[in-house]
Design a protein around this motif. Structure first.
Motif, PDB file in Angstrom:
ATOM      1  N   PRO A 300      99.733 168.908 -15.053  1.00  0.00           N
ATOM      2  CA  PRO A 300      99.803 167.888 -16.115  1.00  0.00           C
ATOM      3  C   PRO A 300     100.934 166.888 -15.916  1.00  0.00           C
ATOM      4  CG  PRO A 300      99.532 170.088 -17.062  1.00  0.00           C
ATOM      5  CD  PRO A 300      99.809 170.271 -15.596  1.00  0.00           C
ATOM      6  N   ALA A 301     101.983 167.264 -15.179  1.00  0.00           N
ATOM      7  CA  ALA A 301     103.110 166.364 -14.965  1.00  0.00           C
ATOM      8  C   ALA A 301     102.835 165.325 -13.891  1.00  0.00           C
ATOM      9  CB  ALA A 301     104.358 167.170 -14.596  1.00  0.00           C
ATOM     10  N   THR A 302     101.729 165.474 -13.152  1.00  0.00           N
ATOM     11  CA  THR A 302     101.404 164.495 -12.105  1.00  0.00           C
ATOM     12  C   THR A 302     100.078 163.809 -12.441  1.00  0.00           C
ATOM     13  OG1 THR A 302     100.485 166.314 -10.789  1.00  0.00           O
ATOM     14  CG2 THR A 302     102.745 165.628 -10.296  1.00  0.00           C
ATOM     15  N   LEU A 303      98.987 164.216 -11.816  1.00  0.00           N
ATOM     16  CA  LEU A 303      97.707 163.563 -12.065  1.00  0.00           C
ATOM     17  C   LEU A 303      96.917 164.222 -13.196  1.00  0.00           C
ATOM     18  CD1 LEU A 303      96.500 162.809  -8.412  1.00  0.00           C
ATOM     19  CD2 LEU A 303      97.820 161.377  -9.968  1.00  0.00           C
ATOM     20  N   GLY A 304      97.168 165.493 -13.449  1.00  0.00           N
ATOM     21  CA  GLY A 304      96.532 166.168 -14.565  1.00  0.00           C
ATOM     22  C   GLY A 304      95.021 166.281 -14.452  1.00  0.00           C
ATOM     23  N   PHE A 305      94.526 166.424 -13.235  1.00  0.00           N
ATOM     24  CA  PHE A 305      93.078 166.514 -13.031  1.00  0.00           C
ATOM     25  C   PHE A 305      92.541 167.841 -13.544  1.00  0.00           C
ATOM     26  CE2 PHE A 305      92.655 163.473  -9.125  1.00  0.00           C
ATOM     27  CZ  PHE A 305      92.903 162.396  -9.968  1.00  0.00           C
ATOM     28  N   GLN A 309      87.609 167.517 -11.194  1.00  0.00           N
ATOM     29  CA  GLN A 309      88.196 166.289 -10.661  1.00  0.00           C
ATOM     30  C   GLN A 309      89.010 166.572  -9.403  1.00  0.00           C
ATOM     31  OE1 GLN A 309      90.248 165.207 -14.310  1.00  0.00           O
ATOM     32  NE2 GLN A 309      88.860 163.459 -14.651  1.00  0.00           N
ATOM     33  N   ALA A 310      89.725 167.688  -9.392  1.00  0.00           N
ATOM     34  CA  ALA A 310      90.510 168.048  -8.200  1.00  0.00           C
ATOM     35  C   ALA A 310      89.586 168.332  -7.022  1.00  0.00           C
ATOM     36  CB  ALA A 310      91.387 169.261  -8.500  1.00  0.00           C
ATOM     37  N   GLY A 311      88.461 169.016  -7.288  1.00  0.00           N
ATOM     38  CA  GLY A 311      87.496 169.268  -6.221  1.00  0.00           C
ATOM     39  C   GLY A 311      86.942 167.983  -5.657  1.00  0.00           C
ATOM     40  N   LEU A 312      86.611 167.038  -6.524  1.00  0.00           N
ATOM     41  CA  LEU A 312      86.131 165.731  -6.068  1.00  0.00           C
ATOM     42  C   LEU A 312      87.210 164.989  -5.300  1.00  0.00           C
ATOM     43  CD1 LEU A 312      84.190 164.591  -9.270  1.00  0.00           C
ATOM     44  CD2 LEU A 312      83.184 164.995  -7.019  1.00  0.00           C
ATOM     45  N   ALA A 313      88.456 165.121  -5.750  1.00  0.00           N
ATOM     46  CA  ALA A 313      89.563 164.395  -5.121  1.00  0.00           C
ATOM     47  C   ALA A 313      89.846 164.874  -3.704  1.00  0.00           C
ATOM     48  CB  ALA A 313      90.822 164.537  -5.977  1.00  0.00           C
ATOM     49  N   THR A 314      89.521 166.131  -3.418  1.00  0.00           N
ATOM     50  CA  THR A 314      89.777 166.650  -2.069  1.00  0.00           C
ATOM     51  C   THR A 314      88.628 166.373  -1.100  1.00  0.00           C
ATOM     52  OG1 THR A 314      88.883 168.825  -2.671  1.00  0.00           O
ATOM     53  CG2 THR A 314      91.268 168.506  -2.943  1.00  0.00           C
ATOM     54  N   LEU A 315      87.525 165.805  -1.585  1.00  0.00           N
ATOM     55  CA  LEU A 315      86.369 165.561  -0.723  1.00  0.00           C
ATOM     56  C   LEU A 315      86.679 164.700   0.509  1.00  0.00           C
ATOM     57  CD1 LEU A 315      83.329 165.112  -3.148  1.00  0.00           C
ATOM     58  CD2 LEU A 315      83.868 167.047  -1.680  1.00  0.00           C
ATOM     59  N   PRO A 316      87.531 163.664   0.385  1.00  0.00           N
ATOM     60  CA  PRO A 316      87.829 162.888   1.601  1.00  0.00           C
ATOM     61  C   PRO A 316      88.391 163.745   2.734  1.00  0.00           C
ATOM     62  CG  PRO A 316      88.552 161.685  -0.324  1.00  0.00           C
ATOM     63  CD  PRO A 316      88.134 163.045  -0.799  1.00  0.00           C
ATOM     64  N   ALA A 317      89.118 164.809   2.383  1.00  0.00           N
ATOM     65  CA  ALA A 317      89.675 165.687   3.417  1.00  0.00           C
ATOM     66  C   ALA A 317      88.650 166.697   3.907  1.00  0.00           C
ATOM     67  CB  ALA A 317      90.912 166.407   2.888  1.00  0.00           C
ATOM     68  N   TRP A 362     102.642 157.758  -8.054  1.00  0.00           N
ATOM     69  CA  TRP A 362     101.395 157.571  -7.290  1.00  0.00           C
ATOM     70  C   TRP A 362     100.193 157.970  -8.135  1.00  0.00           C
ATOM     71  CZ3 TRP A 362     101.142 159.101  -1.439  1.00  0.00           C
ATOM     72  CH2 TRP A 362     102.043 158.312  -0.709  1.00  0.00           C
ATOM     73  N   LEU A 363      99.188 157.090  -8.131  1.00  0.00           N
ATOM     74  CA  LEU A 363      97.887 157.442  -8.663  1.00  0.00           C
ATOM     75  C   LEU A 363      96.992 157.899  -7.516  1.00  0.00           C
ATOM     76  CD1 LEU A 363      97.414 154.506 -11.203  1.00  0.00           C
ATOM     77  CD2 LEU A 363      98.253 156.825 -11.655  1.00  0.00           C
ATOM     78  N   TYR A 364      95.818 158.412  -7.833  1.00  0.00           N
ATOM     79  CA  TYR A 364      94.972 158.993  -6.790  1.00  0.00           C
ATOM     80  C   TYR A 364      94.646 158.039  -5.641  1.00  0.00           C
ATOM     81  CZ  TYR A 364      91.039 161.034  -4.357  1.00  0.00           C
ATOM     82  OH  TYR A 364      90.202 161.495  -3.377  1.00  0.00           O
ATOM     83  N   PRO A 365      94.352 156.745  -5.881  1.00  0.00           N
ATOM     84  CA  PRO A 365      94.030 155.859  -4.751  1.00  0.00           C
ATOM     85  C   PRO A 365      95.100 155.825  -3.665  1.00  0.00           C
ATOM     86  CG  PRO A 365      93.388 154.808  -6.800  1.00  0.00           C
ATOM     87  CD  PRO A 365      94.143 156.052  -7.183  1.00  0.00           C
ATOM     88  N   ALA A 366      96.354 156.083  -4.023  1.00  0.00           N
ATOM     89  CA  ALA A 366      97.420 156.084  -3.025  1.00  0.00           C
ATOM     90  C   ALA A 366      97.266 157.232  -2.033  1.00  0.00           C
ATOM     91  CB  ALA A 366      98.780 156.179  -3.713  1.00  0.00           C
TER      92      ALA A 366
END
Length: 505
Positions: A300-305, A309-317, A362-366
Motif C-alpha cells: 500500500p505504501a508504493t503502488l498498492g496493486f 493487478q500485480a499479476g498483470l503488471a508482471t506480464l511484460p517480464a 515511480w508509477l507503473y509505466p516507469a
C-alpha cells in the motif's frame, strides 16, 4: 536410454495419453511455481506470518528441487518411470492440500518444501516417459509440445495466481492444482506403460542428494538471518562453515560412487561450466525479480496493486521472456551462441540498472522499459545457454549435462531469491530506523536488490566472453520450443546431435 527401455516403454503405451498427462502436469507445476510469489502478501495477511519468513516458501521449494531433480530421474530409471512419476503427482496433491488447509506460515512453507520434491520429480520423470513412448520425429514433436507447455505454465502462473486470489482466495490455486494432478494420475494409470532402464546400475546416489540439501540449507539460512545475527556472528559463520563442509563432502562422495549425481569430469568442460553458470544467473535473477516486484507492487505504501493487478503488471517480464525465446535460436545460429548470451546479459544488466534508480514516486509505466529490457535479455541468454550445455558434450553425456544445468536453475533460484529478500528487508529496516517514510524505504530496498542483480547479470556477460566456442542450434521449430522451455528445463536441441570434438570449446 537403452533400446530395451524404449521397447518396454512403447509396448501398450497410448502416446496421446502419455502426451496429455505429461504436458498437463508440467504446465500445472510451472504455473504453480511461478504464481506463488504473487500470493505471498495474501498468505502473510491470512496467516500472520511475515513476508520475510514466507520467502522460505519460494527458496525452500527451489532448494529441495535442486537436491531431487537428478535423483528422481535416477529413481525412475531403476524402479519404474511411471511409478515414480505417479509418486511425484501424489506428493504434489498432498502438498497442495496441505498448503490450502494451512493455518500458519510454517505449514505453508512445509507444504512448499514437499512440493519442491514433487515438482522436480514430475518434470524429470514426465520427460523420460514422453521420450520412451515416442521415437524419431514423433519424439521430437512430443518433447517440443512438452517444452511449450512448460513455457506457457511459467508465463501464465503470476496472472492465474492473481486472478484466483481475487476470485477464490489464495487457497484456490492449490485446490485447483490438486484436482488437476489427480486427473493426471488417473490418465497416467490408464494410458502410460511402465518403463525402466535395465542397463543402468541399480545404485542411487542418496548421499549426494542429502549433501546438496545440506550445502544449500545452511547457506540460505545464514544469508537470510545475517541481518539479525550479523554477517560475522558465530551463528552466520557456523552456517557458512557447515555449507562449505557439506560441499567438500559432496565432491568427495561424487568421486567415489558408482553412478554419481554429478559427473565431476564434466566440470572440466569450459563451455558446460560457463553455460551452467549462465543458467544459474538467469534463473536466479528472474526468480529474485519476480519475488521483489510481487511484494513491491502490492504494498500500500508504493503502488498498492491487488494480486490481479500485480499479476498483470508482471506480464511484460514473464510473457515477454517466453515470447522472445523461440525467436532466439535463429539469431544465435547467425551471430553465434556465445555472442547472443553476452548480448542478452548486457540487456538484462541495463534493465536492472534502470530499476536501481527506482524512486517512491515511480508509477507503473516507469517500470515498463526495464521490465521489457530484462525480459528480452533473459530470452536472449536462456535458450543459447541451455543449448550450449548439451551441445558441449558427447552424446552419451548429454543426460549428465542436462542434469547439471537443471540443478543449476534450482540452485540459482534458491540462492538469488534469498539474497534479494535479505537485501530488500535489511535496507527497508535500516531506512525505516533512520526515519524514512515507508514508500522511500521500500524503494531503497528494491533499488539495492536490483543493483545486486545487475552485478550478477554483468558477471553473465563476462561468462559469455570466456566460455569458449560451441555449436549453436540451427533454429528449427523444435529449437524454438526448447528455447521457450529453457526458463524451467533444459531440452536437447539440433546442436546436440552429431557433436564432434572440434565443436566443443
Amino acid at each position: 536410454m537403452s533400446d530395451a527401455a524404449k521397447v518396454g516403454g512403447q509396448v501398450g503405451a497410448r502416446t496421446g495419453g502419455v502426451l496429455a498427462a505429461t504436458c498437463i502436469s508440467t504446465l500445472v507445476v510451472n504455473a504453480n511455481t511461478s504464481a506463488v510469489s504473487i500470493l505471498l502478501p495474501a498468505i502473510s495477511e491470512d496467516t500472520g506470518t511475515s513476508v520475510t519468513t514466507l520467502q522460505w516458501a519460494v527458496t525452500g521449494y527451489s532448494l529441495v528441487g535442486a537436491a531431487v531433480i537428478v535423483t528422481s530421474g535416477s529413481l525412475g530409471d531403476v524402479f519404474g518411470r511411471r511409478r515414480v512419476f505417479q509418486l511425484g503427482l501424489l506428493l504434489f496433491v498432498a502438498s497442495c492440500v496441505m498448503i490450502a488447509l494451512a493455518g500458519s506460515g510454517g505449514m505453508v512453507i512445509a507444504g512448499r518444501v514437499i512440493q519442491g520434491a514433487a515438482g522436480a520429480t514430475i518434470l524429470a520423470c514426465g520427460l523420460s516417459l514422453l521420450s520412451v513412448a515416442n521415437s524419431g520425429d514423433a519424439q521430437l514433436r512430443a518433447v517440443s509440445l512438452w517444452g511449450a507447455a512448460a513455457a506457457v505454465g511459467a508465463a501464465a502462473g503470476p496472472l492465474v495466481g492473481g486472478v484466483l486470489v481475487d476470485v477464490t482466495g489464495w487457497q484456490g490455486l492449490f485446490w485447483i492444482d490438486a484436482g488437476i494432478a489427480v486427473l493426471c494420475m488417473v490418465l497416467t494409470a490408464l494410458t502410460v506403460a511402465e518403463s525402466r532402464d535395465p542397463d543402468r546400475p541399480r545404485t542411487i546416489d542418496y548421499a549426494g542428494t542429502v549433501l546438496i540439501a545440506l550445502t544449500l540449507t545452511p547457506l540460505i539460512l545464514g544469508v537470510t538471518k545475517s541481518g539479525d545475527w550479523g554477517w560475522f556472528s558465530v551463528a552466520t559463520l557456523g552456517c557458512f562453515a557447515i555449507s562449505v563442509g557439506a560441499a567438500v563432502a559432496f565432491v568427495v562422495v561424487e568421486g567415489r560412487v558408482a553412478v554419481p549425481l554429478v559427473d565431476l569430469a564434466l566440470l572440466r568442460n569450459r563451455v558446460l561450466v560457463g553455460s551452467t553458470i549462465a543458467i544459474l544467473i538467469g534463473a536466479g535473477t528472474i526468480n529474485g525479480l519476480m519475488y521483489l516486484l510481487s511484494l513491491y507492487f502490492q504494498d500500500p505504501a508504493t503502488l498498492g496493486f491487488s494480486p490481479l493487478q500485480a499479476g498483470l503488471a508482471t506480464l511484460p517480464a514473464t510473457v515477454g521472456l517466453v515470447v522472445i525465446a523461440p525467436l532466439v535460436p535463429r539469431l544465435a545460429a547467425k551471430i553465434g551462441g556465445r555472442q547472443t548470451i553476452g548480448l542478452g546479459f548486457a540487456l538484462t544488466t541495463a534493465g536492472f540498472v534502470l530499476v536501481g534508480f527506482v524512486d517512491a514516486s515511480w508509477l507503473y509505466p516507469a517500470f515498463l522499459l526495464p521490465l521489457v529490457a530484462i525480459a528480452v535479455g533473459m530470452g536472449l541468454s536462456n535458450g543459447p545457454a541451455s543449448a550450449a550445455a548439451t551441445a558441449a558434450v558427447p552424446e552419451n553425456q548429454v543426460g549428465g549435462a542436462s542434469g547439471i544445468s537443471n540443478m543449476a536453475r534450482y540452485v540459482g533460484a534458491a540462492v538469488a531469491t534469498a539474497l534479494a529478500a535479505t537485501i530488500y528487508g535489511n535496507v527497508i529496516a535500516s531506512r525505516t530506523a533512520a526515519g524514512a517514510v515507508q514508500g522511500d524505504a521500500l524503494a531503497s530496498g528494491l533499488a539495492a536488490a536490483a543493483w545486486m542483480m545487475a552485478i550478477f547479470s554483468l558477471l553473465g556477460v563476462l561468462m559469455a566472453v570466456v566460455m569458449g566456442r560451441h555449436r549453436a542450434a540451427k533454429g528449427t521449430l523444435d529449437d524454438a520450443a526448447a528455447a521457450a522451455a529453457a526458463v524451467s528445463f533444459t531440452l536437447p536441441t539440433s546442436a546436440t546431435a552429431g557433436q564432434t570434438g572440434s565443436d566443443r570449446g
